[in-house]
Design a protein around this motif. Structure first.
Motif, PDB file in Angstrom:
ATOM      1  N   ARG A 164      29.185  -7.991 -41.080  1.00  0.00           N
ATOM      2  CA  ARG A 164      29.626  -7.846 -39.685  1.00  0.00           C
ATOM      3  C   ARG A 164      28.444  -7.453 -38.783  1.00  0.00           C
ATOM      4  NH1 ARG A 164      34.805  -7.560 -37.756  1.00  0.00           N
ATOM      5  NH2 ARG A 164      35.139  -6.490 -35.791  1.00  0.00           N
ATOM      6  N   GLN A 165      27.570  -6.572 -39.260  1.00  0.00           N
ATOM      7  CA  GLN A 165      26.411  -6.168 -38.468  1.00  0.00           C
ATOM      8  C   GLN A 165      25.305  -7.221 -38.499  1.00  0.00           C
ATOM      9  OE1 GLN A 165      24.979  -2.142 -39.054  1.00  0.00           O
ATOM     10  NE2 GLN A 165      26.992  -1.432 -39.726  1.00  0.00           N
ATOM     11  N   PHE A 166      25.161  -7.908 -39.626  1.00  0.00           N
ATOM     12  CA  PHE A 166      24.142  -8.961 -39.765  1.00  0.00           C
ATOM     13  C   PHE A 166      24.817 -10.196 -40.376  1.00  0.00           C
ATOM     14  CE2 PHE A 166      21.941  -4.871 -40.288  1.00  0.00           C
ATOM     15  CZ  PHE A 166      21.006  -4.966 -39.263  1.00  0.00           C
ATOM     16  N   PRO A 167      25.433 -11.052 -39.535  1.00  0.00           N
ATOM     17  CA  PRO A 167      26.207 -12.191 -40.055  1.00  0.00           C
ATOM     18  C   PRO A 167      25.408 -13.144 -40.933  1.00  0.00           C
ATOM     19  CG  PRO A 167      26.625 -11.852 -37.712  1.00  0.00           C
ATOM     20  CD  PRO A 167      25.481 -10.970 -38.069  1.00  0.00           C
ATOM     21  N   GLY A 168      24.084 -13.184 -40.772  1.00  0.00           N
ATOM     22  CA  GLY A 168      23.281 -14.119 -41.552  1.00  0.00           C
ATOM     23  C   GLY A 168      22.706 -13.540 -42.825  1.00  0.00           C
ATOM     24  N   CYS A 169      23.246 -12.393 -43.281  1.00  0.00           N
ATOM     25  CA  CYS A 169      22.651 -11.708 -44.446  1.00  0.00           C
ATOM     26  C   CYS A 169      23.212 -12.195 -45.778  1.00  0.00           C
ATOM     27  CB  CYS A 169      22.833 -10.197 -44.327  1.00  0.00           C
ATOM     28  SG  CYS A 169      24.541  -9.646 -44.552  1.00  0.00           S
ATOM     29  N   GLY A 170      23.942 -13.306 -45.764  1.00  0.00           N
ATOM     30  CA  GLY A 170      24.569 -13.795 -46.994  1.00  0.00           C
ATOM     31  C   GLY A 170      23.581 -14.057 -48.115  1.00  0.00           C
ATOM     32  N   ASN A 171      22.375 -14.535 -47.768  1.00  0.00           N
ATOM     33  CA  ASN A 171      21.406 -14.887 -48.815  1.00  0.00           C
ATOM     34  C   ASN A 171      20.901 -13.663 -49.582  1.00  0.00           C
ATOM     35  OD1 ASN A 171      21.443 -17.675 -48.373  1.00  0.00           O
ATOM     36  ND2 ASN A 171      20.026 -17.482 -46.650  1.00  0.00           N
ATOM     37  N   ILE A 172      20.620 -12.566 -48.872  1.00  0.00           N
ATOM     38  CA  ILE A 172      20.142 -11.369 -49.563  1.00  0.00           C
ATOM     39  C   ILE A 172      21.266 -10.752 -50.402  1.00  0.00           C
ATOM     40  CG2 ILE A 172      20.632  -9.746 -47.669  1.00  0.00           C
ATOM     41  CD1 ILE A 172      18.062  -8.272 -48.416  1.00  0.00           C
ATOM     42  N   VAL A 173      22.517 -10.877 -49.942  1.00  0.00           N
ATOM     43  CA  VAL A 173      23.660 -10.382 -50.714  1.00  0.00           C
ATOM     44  C   VAL A 173      23.803 -11.188 -52.000  1.00  0.00           C
ATOM     45  CG1 VAL A 173      26.172 -10.140 -50.737  1.00  0.00           C
ATOM     46  CG2 VAL A 173      24.885  -9.504 -48.689  1.00  0.00           C
ATOM     47  N   THR A 174      23.772 -12.528 -51.871  1.00  0.00           N
ATOM     48  CA  THR A 174      23.922 -13.389 -53.048  1.00  0.00           C
ATOM     49  C   THR A 174      22.768 -13.208 -54.020  1.00  0.00           C
ATOM     50  OG1 THR A 174      25.092 -15.015 -51.688  1.00  0.00           O
ATOM     51  CG2 THR A 174      24.266 -15.776 -53.802  1.00  0.00           C
ATOM     52  N   PHE A 175      21.540 -13.112 -53.496  1.00  0.00           N
ATOM     53  CA  PHE A 175      20.372 -12.920 -54.360  1.00  0.00           C
ATOM     54  C   PHE A 175      20.490 -11.625 -55.157  1.00  0.00           C
ATOM     55  CE2 PHE A 175      16.143 -10.891 -54.792  1.00  0.00           C
ATOM     56  CZ  PHE A 175      15.610 -11.745 -55.750  1.00  0.00           C
ATOM     57  N   SER A 176      20.930 -10.553 -54.500  1.00  0.00           N
ATOM     58  CA  SER A 176      21.069  -9.263 -55.179  1.00  0.00           C
ATOM     59  C   SER A 176      22.119  -9.340 -56.281  1.00  0.00           C
ATOM     60  CB  SER A 176      21.451  -8.179 -54.167  1.00  0.00           C
ATOM     61  OG  SER A 176      20.484  -8.082 -53.142  1.00  0.00           O
ATOM     62  N   GLN A 177      23.231 -10.018 -56.003  1.00  0.00           N
ATOM     63  CA  GLN A 177      24.280 -10.183 -57.008  1.00  0.00           C
ATOM     64  C   GLN A 177      23.763 -10.976 -58.206  1.00  0.00           C
ATOM     65  OE1 GLN A 177      27.364 -12.091 -54.777  1.00  0.00           O
ATOM     66  NE2 GLN A 177      28.045 -10.216 -53.754  1.00  0.00           N
ATOM     67  N   PHE A 178      23.083 -12.098 -57.921  1.00  0.00           N
ATOM     68  CA  PHE A 178      22.564 -12.955 -58.983  1.00  0.00           C
ATOM     69  C   PHE A 178      21.546 -12.192 -59.836  1.00  0.00           C
ATOM     70  CE2 PHE A 178      24.936 -16.131 -57.171  1.00  0.00           C
ATOM     71  CZ  PHE A 178      24.646 -17.413 -57.595  1.00  0.00           C
ATOM     72  N   LEU A 179      20.653 -11.459 -59.174  1.00  0.00           N
ATOM     73  CA  LEU A 179      19.604 -10.739 -59.896  1.00  0.00           C
ATOM     74  C   LEU A 179      20.195  -9.677 -60.816  1.00  0.00           C
ATOM     75  CD1 LEU A 179      16.543 -10.289 -60.278  1.00  0.00           C
ATOM     76  CD2 LEU A 179      16.662  -8.627 -58.396  1.00  0.00           C
ATOM     77  N   PHE A 180      21.138  -8.911 -60.310  1.00  0.00           N
ATOM     78  CA  PHE A 180      21.745  -7.842 -61.102  1.00  0.00           C
ATOM     79  C   PHE A 180      22.467  -8.402 -62.326  1.00  0.00           C
ATOM     80  CE2 PHE A 180      25.206  -4.975 -62.214  1.00  0.00           C
ATOM     81  CZ  PHE A 180      24.560  -3.751 -62.279  1.00  0.00           C
ATOM     82  N   ILE A 181      23.303  -9.447 -62.122  1.00  0.00           N
ATOM     83  CA  ILE A 181      24.073 -10.026 -63.225  1.00  0.00           C
ATOM     84  C   ILE A 181      23.147 -10.725 -64.217  1.00  0.00           C
ATOM     85  CG2 ILE A 181      25.843 -11.745 -63.811  1.00  0.00           C
ATOM     86  CD1 ILE A 181      27.115 -11.077 -61.050  1.00  0.00           C
ATOM     87  N   ALA A 182      22.063 -11.351 -63.718  1.00  0.00           N
ATOM     88  CA  ALA A 182      21.108 -12.022 -64.610  1.00  0.00           C
ATOM     89  C   ALA A 182      20.375 -11.012 -65.487  1.00  0.00           C
ATOM     90  CB  ALA A 182      20.108 -12.829 -63.783  1.00  0.00           C
ATOM     91  N   VAL A 183      19.957  -9.889 -64.908  1.00  0.00           N
ATOM     92  CA  VAL A 183      19.260  -8.851 -65.686  1.00  0.00           C
ATOM     93  C   VAL A 183      20.192  -8.268 -66.742  1.00  0.00           C
ATOM     94  CG1 VAL A 183      18.217  -6.563 -65.565  1.00  0.00           C
ATOM     95  CG2 VAL A 183      17.609  -8.294 -63.867  1.00  0.00           C
ATOM     96  N   GLU A 184      21.430  -7.982 -66.352  1.00  0.00           N
ATOM     97  CA  GLU A 184      22.408  -7.437 -67.300  1.00  0.00           C
ATOM     98  C   GLU A 184      22.665  -8.433 -68.433  1.00  0.00           C
ATOM     99  OE1 GLU A 184      26.271  -6.830 -69.160  1.00  0.00           O
ATOM    100  OE2 GLU A 184      25.719  -8.513 -67.862  1.00  0.00           O
ATOM    101  N   GLY A 185      22.814  -9.727 -68.084  1.00  0.00           N
ATOM    102  CA  GLY A 185      23.061 -10.745 -69.099  1.00  0.00           C
ATOM    103  C   GLY A 185      21.862 -10.970 -69.996  1.00  0.00           C
ATOM    104  N   PHE A 186      20.653 -10.870 -69.436  1.00  0.00           N
ATOM    105  CA  PHE A 186      19.426 -11.054 -70.225  1.00  0.00           C
ATOM    106  C   PHE A 186      19.310  -9.976 -71.304  1.00  0.00           C
ATOM    107  CE2 PHE A 186      14.819 -10.335 -70.873  1.00  0.00           C
ATOM    108  CZ  PHE A 186      14.470 -11.596 -71.335  1.00  0.00           C
ATOM    109  N   ILE A 187      19.749  -8.759 -70.974  1.00  0.00           N
ATOM    110  CA  ILE A 187      19.653  -7.645 -71.919  1.00  0.00           C
ATOM    111  C   ILE A 187      20.768  -7.711 -72.959  1.00  0.00           C
ATOM    112  CG2 ILE A 187      19.747  -5.127 -72.149  1.00  0.00           C
ATOM    113  CD1 ILE A 187      18.552  -4.991 -69.295  1.00  0.00           C
ATOM    114  N   PHE A 188      22.018  -7.872 -72.492  1.00  0.00           N
ATOM    115  CA  PHE A 188      23.164  -7.699 -73.384  1.00  0.00           C
ATOM    116  C   PHE A 188      23.721  -9.010 -73.949  1.00  0.00           C
ATOM    117  CE2 PHE A 188      23.222  -3.977 -70.560  1.00  0.00           C
ATOM    118  CZ  PHE A 188      23.172  -2.964 -71.507  1.00  0.00           C
TER     119      PHE A 188
END
Length: 305
Positions: A1-25
């Motif tokens: 709502r404050q930054f309508p164009g921030c979808g890319n940084i949100v998606t990147f953060s989600q992808f990075l977190f899940i990828a790191v977790e999956g790489f380990i476990f």
């Protein structure tokens, strides 16, 4: 709502977190070989990455979040259409009726949103046509993402039929392989990272750590997204597809209600009617009524006795 164009940084953060977790476990630090050939994951990932990015950009094209949620609820239509075309499937009359209801609901909400955009545009005659054209482009983006998502589901279904079900493995590769693609979006991600740094400071409860509030929001979003994906994965392994579809549908409905009430998004009686069509049609598609009949009969018998 404050930054309508921030979808890319949100998606990147989600992808990075899940990828790191999956790489380990899941991948065991890269030592575990995938059960499904990696080339198939590249095809799936290309679709998955495209759908995620296009859905994010749609929010930046005058598409309100409630309309975005309702439109994406139309995945049943896209899946059925592509199932008929690609897999040569045939469905019952009740299935076609449910799809007609979902289509009518989406059309109603889309039409009313178009009228709202048109009325808002009339306030500024200079920018009016441009605003409406951007909205039409957003609708086109949502339609494309809907069809691409359905095609990805069919592709994934055929892979599982050939190689067996490996949902956790697919979850890891779907998030790890697209990471290099975010280099194309690096300027936008960096720009919003700078904006996040400039947001007001916020003290995290209990921990006492102070950080910009937008980074706190992002952290909470990543954690809840991870819980959501893991929850759906556990559900698919423990419950029938009917239960999974019903729970996901109810989740969308709760998200929609929360978005309207908490963020005070505009929602008319016509929008409510369209929403009712979408969710009644979805419940008809899952045949939840048929599954509840035996349960209701069992409850009636003790009372009659």
């Amino acid at each position: 709502r404050q930054f309508p164009g921030c979808g890319n940084i949100v998606t990147f953060s989600q992808f990075l977190f899940i990828a790191v977790e999956g790489f380990i476990f899941e991948a065991n630090f890269g030592r575990k070989r995938p059960a499904i050939p990696i080339r198939n994951y590249f095809i799936m990932v290309a679709m998955f990455f495209t759908v995620s990015v296009v859905n994010n950009y749609a929010l930046n094209l005058n598409i309100a979040m409630p309309l975005h949620m309702i439109f994406r609820s139309g995945s049943l239509i896209a899946s059925m259409a592509l199932g008929i075309i690609i897999l040569k499937k045939r469905y019952s009359v009740s299935k076609y009726t449910s799809i007609a209801l979902v289509s009518l609901g989406i059309f109603t909400c889309t039409w009313m949103s178009a009228k709202q955009v048109a009325s808002d545009s009339s306030l500024n005659q200079e920018d009016g046509p441009q605003v409406f054209l951007w909205w039409l482009l957003g609708i086109a983006a949502l339609t494309f993402a809907l069809l691409m998502s359905a095609r990805m589901g069919i592709f994934q279904e055929t892979l599982y039929q050939r190689f067996g079900k490996h949902s956790k493995e697919a979850l890891f590769y779907n998030h790890a392989l697209p990471l290099p693609g975010f280099l194309l979006l690096a300027p936008n991600i960096y720009h919003h990272a700078v904006l996040f740094n400039q947001s007001e400071p916020f003290q995290v409860p209990v921990i006492g750590l102070t950080l910009p509030i937008m980074w706190f929001y992002l952290l909470m979003n990543v954690i809840t997204q991870y819980v959501c994906i893991r929850g759906v994965f556990i559900l698919t392994t423990e419950c029938t597809s009917l239960t999974v579809t019903l729970v996901v549908t109810l989740r969308k409905f709760v998200s929609l209600i929360f978005s309207i009430l908490y963020f005070q998004n505009p929602f008319t009686a016509w929008h409510w009617l369209g929403t009712a069509f979408v969710f009644v049609g979805t419940l008809m598609y899952t045949e939840v009524w048929n599954s509840l009949r035996p349960f209701l009969r069992r409850r009636r018998r003790p009372k009659e006795e």
